[in-house]
Design an enzyme around this catalytic site. Structure first.
Site, PDB file in Angstrom:
ATOM      1  N   ALA A 186      59.751  13.417  43.132  1.00  0.00           N
ATOM      2  CA  ALA A 186      60.625  14.121  42.190  1.00  0.00           C
ATOM      3  C   ALA A 186      60.492  13.533  40.791  1.00  0.00           C
ATOM      4  CB  ALA A 186      62.077  14.055  42.663  1.00  0.00           C
ATOM      5  N   ASP A 187      60.464  12.202  40.702  1.00  0.00           N
ATOM      6  CA  ASP A 187      60.264  11.543  39.412  1.00  0.00           C
ATOM      7  C   ASP A 187      58.915  11.901  38.813  1.00  0.00           C
ATOM      8  OD1 ASP A 187      62.585   9.989  38.801  1.00  0.00           O
ATOM      9  OD2 ASP A 187      62.050   8.595  40.383  1.00  0.00           O
ATOM     10  N   LEU A 188      57.876  11.799  39.622  1.00  0.00           N
ATOM     11  CA  LEU A 188      56.525  12.043  39.115  1.00  0.00           C
ATOM     12  C   LEU A 188      56.360  13.485  38.645  1.00  0.00           C
ATOM     13  CD1 LEU A 188      54.575  10.060  41.847  1.00  0.00           C
ATOM     14  CD2 LEU A 188      54.938   9.367  39.470  1.00  0.00           C
ATOM     15  N   GLY A 191      58.122  14.090  35.340  1.00  0.00           N
ATOM     16  CA  GLY A 191      57.301  13.608  34.234  1.00  0.00           C
ATOM     17  C   GLY A 191      56.170  14.560  33.912  1.00  0.00           C
TER      18      GLY A 191
END
Length: 406
Positions: A186-188, A191
């Site tokens: 989810a973070d990647l 970004g």
């Protein structure tokens, strides 16, 4: 001027672009690392003393050979998301340091932040203020669940977002075994989506002369990659569930056991099914398996048939056979095997950098390559290691002073 020990001539489509990175953890740093890979100058603003949260995320930690001081150690988590950046430490509650940040904003093309909603306003750095200083500034703001809406103020962490956005319900051996993805996806993805939005906003600025605010979230990033599982529900009314290592809509497609391990195959068309059956003496017209729809409906039976055939094959021989008959297949590599793989190296996916305290390091490389119209590769090949905390503070402050001299 920047510290000459860390200066690298960065070629790429964003060469000459200045990005001020106020983000920490992973979503924002992932976006700014992508900009750095494309040649932009990234100045990472960190809190004195502690810096980016991920500097403390470990083990594993590494430190200079012969040193046992905790202050000299570096988190491998931080190293994964911060290549091609400079670091300056600023206390944004202190007037002098805030002025340094505002000097950077005046010169910047892009500013990236992933504070909780309202934090920048409380610091006197709201978007209106930033755009008044620099009307052409593109601002990327990444939150957990969106900046507005009934739950817009929620803090966002990757695994929580994976669960809330439905990804964990689709991942695992069965519906009672929800699993997170093995990387902070989810973070990647947030970004990556953020970087994609910023590039569009920079393109638009070339036309209008004004910047924009680009917003995304961990929630949006996961829903954005639901793919066929989204319309499976919104159109067909079927709720996708975790079903292990086999595709929900294609069969045979997934992981199958053989004599000494397992292989993965992707029989994604009727032509491939014909080829697969011919290669292993199966009848493609077996009742109940004639079409992909039939095979999906009778997946358990199909898996039993395929694994019965594969039981007599060793994995290496089976992969050779699948390659010979033209059926897409592959092994399941461990991470160390991936980084030892010649194909990985051939694509520039492993790079060497010189770290200020740790020396020579090997890192994962950028996933994009660029070529000119003559077929000559023009991808950035010289990279800088992730910075030590505040390691570029003196150089950046000096550059701001020199740049302001008439």
């Amino acid at each position: 001027m920047t510290d000459t020990t860390r200066t690298v001539t960065a070629n790429g489509p964003l060469t000459g672009t200045l990005v001020v990175d106020l983000s920490r953890a992973l979503a924002g740093p992932q976006a700014t690392m992508m900009f750095g890979d494309l040649g932009a100058r990234i100045i990472k603003v960190e809190a004195p003393g502690s810096g980016d949260d991920t500097r403390g995320w470990g083990p594993p930690f590494v430190q200079p050979h012969g040193s046992d001081e905790a202050a000299s150690r570096e988190s491998t988590y931080f190293l994964s998301a911060n290549r091609n950046k400079e670091s300056i430490t600023l206390n944004l509650k202190a007037d002098d340091d805030k002025r340094v940040l505002l000097d950077l904003v005046r010169r910047a093309d892009v500013l990236v932040e992933n504070f909780r909603t309202g934090v920048l306003d409380r610091l006197g750095l709201g978007f209106d203020t930033l755009h008044a200083l620099n009307p052409g500034l593109v601002i990327l703001s990444i939150t957990g669940f969106g900046h507005d809406g009934p739950e817009g103020g929620r803090a966002g962490y990757d695994q929580i977002a994976q669960g809330e956005a439905g990804l964990m319900s689709l991942t695992g051996s069965n519906p009672d075994d929800p699993q997170k993805v093995g990387t902070p996806i989810a973070d990647l993805l947030a970004g990556m989506y953020g970087a994609y939005g910023v590039l569009a906003a920079l393109h638009d600025r070339n036309r209008t002369g004004t910047g924009r605010v680009v917003r995304t979230s961990l929630l949006a990033s996961v829903i954005g990659v639901h793919g066929f599982q989204s319309t499976r529900w919104t159109v067909a009314g079927q709720v996708g569930r975790a079903q292990g290592n086999h595709h929900a809509s294609i069969a045979p497609y997934g992981l199958f056991h053989c004599a000494d391990g397992f292989v993965q195959i992707a029989v994604g068309s009727e032509g491939l099914w014909q080829r697969f059956c011919a290669g292993f003496d199966l009848d493609p017209a077996t009742p109940g398996l004639e079409t992909n729809g039939h095979r999906v409906a009778h997946r358990d039976r199909l898996i039993g048939i395929v694994e019965g055939v594969f039981a007599g094959w060793k994995a290496a021989d089976l992969l050779d056979r699948l390659d010979e008959i033209g059926v897409p297949a592959g092994k399941v590599r461990t991470i160390d095997e991936v980084y030892a793989w010649e194909q990985t190296h051939s694509q520039g996916l492993v790079i060497d950098v010189d770290h200020a305290t740790l020396g020579r390091l090997q890192l994962a490389g950028p996933p994009l390559r660029f070529f000119d119209t003559n077929g000559q590769e023009v991808t950035r090949t010289a990279h800088t290691a992730p910075p030590t905390l505040g390691g570029d503070s003196t150089a950046v402050r000096a550059w701001l002073t020199e740049d302001a001299t008439p």
